[in-house]
Design an enzyme around this catalytic site. Structure first.
Site, PDB file in Angstrom:
ATOM      1  N   GLU A  63      -0.767   1.192  -5.394  1.00 22.45           N
ATOM      2  CA  GLU A  63      -0.580   0.091  -4.296  1.00 22.45           C
ATOM      3  C   GLU A  63      -0.530  -1.089  -5.625  1.00 22.45           C
ATOM      4  OE1 GLU A  63      -3.916  -0.095  -1.597  1.00 22.45           O
ATOM      5  OE2 GLU A  63      -3.995   2.088  -1.669  1.00 22.45           O
TER       6      GLU A  63
ATOM      7  N   HIS B 170       0.666  -1.164  -0.027  1.00 22.23           N
ATOM      8  CA  HIS B 170       0.136  -0.026   0.123  1.00 22.23           C
ATOM      9  C   HIS B 170       1.025   1.208   0.066  1.00 22.23           C
ATOM     10  CE1 HIS B 170      -3.010   2.935   1.377  1.00 22.23           C
ATOM     11  NE2 HIS B 170      -3.922   1.851   1.622  1.00 22.23           N
TER      12      HIS B 170
HETATM   13  O1  LIG Z   1      -7.424   4.057   6.606  1.00 22.31           O
HETATM   14  P1  LIG Z   1      -6.688   2.651   5.988  1.00 22.31           P
HETATM   15  O2  LIG Z   1      -7.295   1.799   6.756  1.00 22.31           O
HETATM   16  O3  LIG Z   1      -5.319   2.689   6.186  1.00 22.31           O
HETATM   17  O4  LIG Z   1      -7.099   2.738   4.621  1.00 22.31           O
HETATM   18  C1  LIG Z   1      -6.777   3.592   3.765  1.00 22.31           C
HETATM   19  C2  LIG Z   1      -7.376   3.334   2.087  1.00 22.31           C
HETATM   20  O5  LIG Z   1      -6.600   1.952   1.712  1.00 22.31           O
HETATM   21  C3  LIG Z   1      -6.964   1.901   0.499  1.00 22.31           C
HETATM   22  O6  LIG Z   1      -6.324   2.441  -0.290  1.00 22.31           O
HETATM   23  C4  LIG Z   1      -8.399   1.642   0.118  1.00 22.31           C
HETATM   24  O7  LIG Z   1      -8.567   1.552  -1.480  1.00 22.31           O
HETATM   25  C5  LIG Z   1      -9.010   2.897   0.649  1.00 22.31           C
HETATM   26  O8  LIG Z   1     -10.619   2.653   0.581  1.00 22.31           O
HETATM   27  C6  LIG Z   1      -8.450   3.201   2.105  1.00 22.31           C
HETATM   28  O9  LIG Z   1      -9.571   4.356   2.489  1.00 22.31           O
END
Ligand SMILES: O=P(O)(O)OC[C@H]1O[C@H](O)[C@H](O)[C@@H](O)[C@@H]1O
Length: 274
Positions: free
Chosen positions: A245, A144
């Site tokens: 990602e 990510h």
């Molecule tokens: O806030 P987190 O749990 O770290 O997630 C952060 C982000 O991760 C990914 O990119 C998903 O596609 C998003 O939908 C999400 O908001």
């Protein structure tokens, strides 16, 4: 939470947290910080780090019953090996396996390994997952990566044209990416299927080449104004980050006993003048 510093022979550096085998900082040789890190990230055991490169495993987002993005990013990984490798690259290898706590929420016996290596202008992260148990399991996963950008308004992402994506913001599926490059002008959260081997993030001063070897999908995320609701994102942070990602989400992976899977993401910085 322990931190490991890597320094390659040619002066590239990185900082890795043992929680999540999480690359928190990466500075290419002679360059500047390339990963975004929220100034409000807690760096607290058991709490996800907001920035760097979280490892998402064995569940992407809320697509299952596990905590969001699975348990790998909030688990302590074991450092198996670190040192200098071929051509003076600095390398660290981390491992995560099942334990009692993880087995209670995900009853599978596994071994995950992340190999991080830096040299010159490049950072490589190679993830492997092995089924060390005696029943099949399936999973979704992602590296990510939070890329630091000078100004999100001046960024374009190239290489997605012609792909279909799931728009997580609107809920629409099978959207077609028609434009030759993507610009970010607000909340963006997309899962592109059949990710190409290479994407490029262009900024006025540099290009970041984002290579993918073995991941099926690519996620592009910037929270836009929604960042105000993310309590560990500092004010205005969304102007200085873009997550690109490397992921496998849309068709989950399945491993039989003894089988393993591996994939990698490599970032390489090229100056605008090159
Ligand atoms: O806030 P987190 O749990 O770290 O997630 C952060 C982000 O991760 C990914 O990119 C998903 O596609 C998003 O939908 C999400 O908001």
């Amino acid at each position: 939470m322990n931190f490991l510093s890597l320094l390659s022979q040619d002066g590239a550096s990185a900082k890795i947290a043992s929680q999540g085998a999480h690359v928190c900082s990466w500075i290419p040789a002679g360059g500047s910080e390339q990963l975004f890190m929220s100034k409000s990230s807690a760096f607290q055991d058991g709490v996800a780090i907001r920035g760097g490169v979280p490892v998402v495993f064995p569940q992407f987002s809320n697509q299952g019953t596990l905590p969001k993005h699975g348990f790998a990013r909030t688990s302590e990984w074991k450092l198996l090996q670190t040192g200098l490798a071929e051509h003076g690259a600095a390398v660290a290898v981390y491992e995560l396996r099942e334990n009692i706590a993880r087995l209670t929420i995900w009853p599978h016996v596994f071994r995950a390994q992340l190999r991080i290596s830096i040299l010159g202008n490049a950072l490589q992260m190679a993830l492997e997952v092995e089924n060390t148990g005696d029943t099949n399991f399936s999973f979704t996963t992602a590296l990510h990566t939070y890329l630091a950008v000078e100004d999100i308004a001046n960024v374009s992402l190239h290489g997605l044209q012609g792909l279909h994506y799931r728009d997580t913001v609107s809920g629409a599926d099978h959207c077609l990416e028609a434009d030759p490059f993507l610009r970010i002008s607000g909340e963006t959260d997309r899962i592109y299927g059949y990710a190409p081997a290479q994407l490029e993030l262009h900024q006025p001063h540099q290009r970041t080449i984002i290579r993918n070897n073995g991941f099926a999908d690519a996620v592009v995320w910037n929270p836009g104004a929604g960042a105000a609701k993310i309590n560990d994102m500092h004010a205005g942070g969304e102007q200085h980050m873009l997550c690109v990602e490397a992921a496998t989400i849309l068709r989950p992976l399945s491993l039989a006993p003894g089988e393993s899977w591996g994939a990698s993401q490599t970032l390489e910085i090229v100056s605008a003048l090159d």
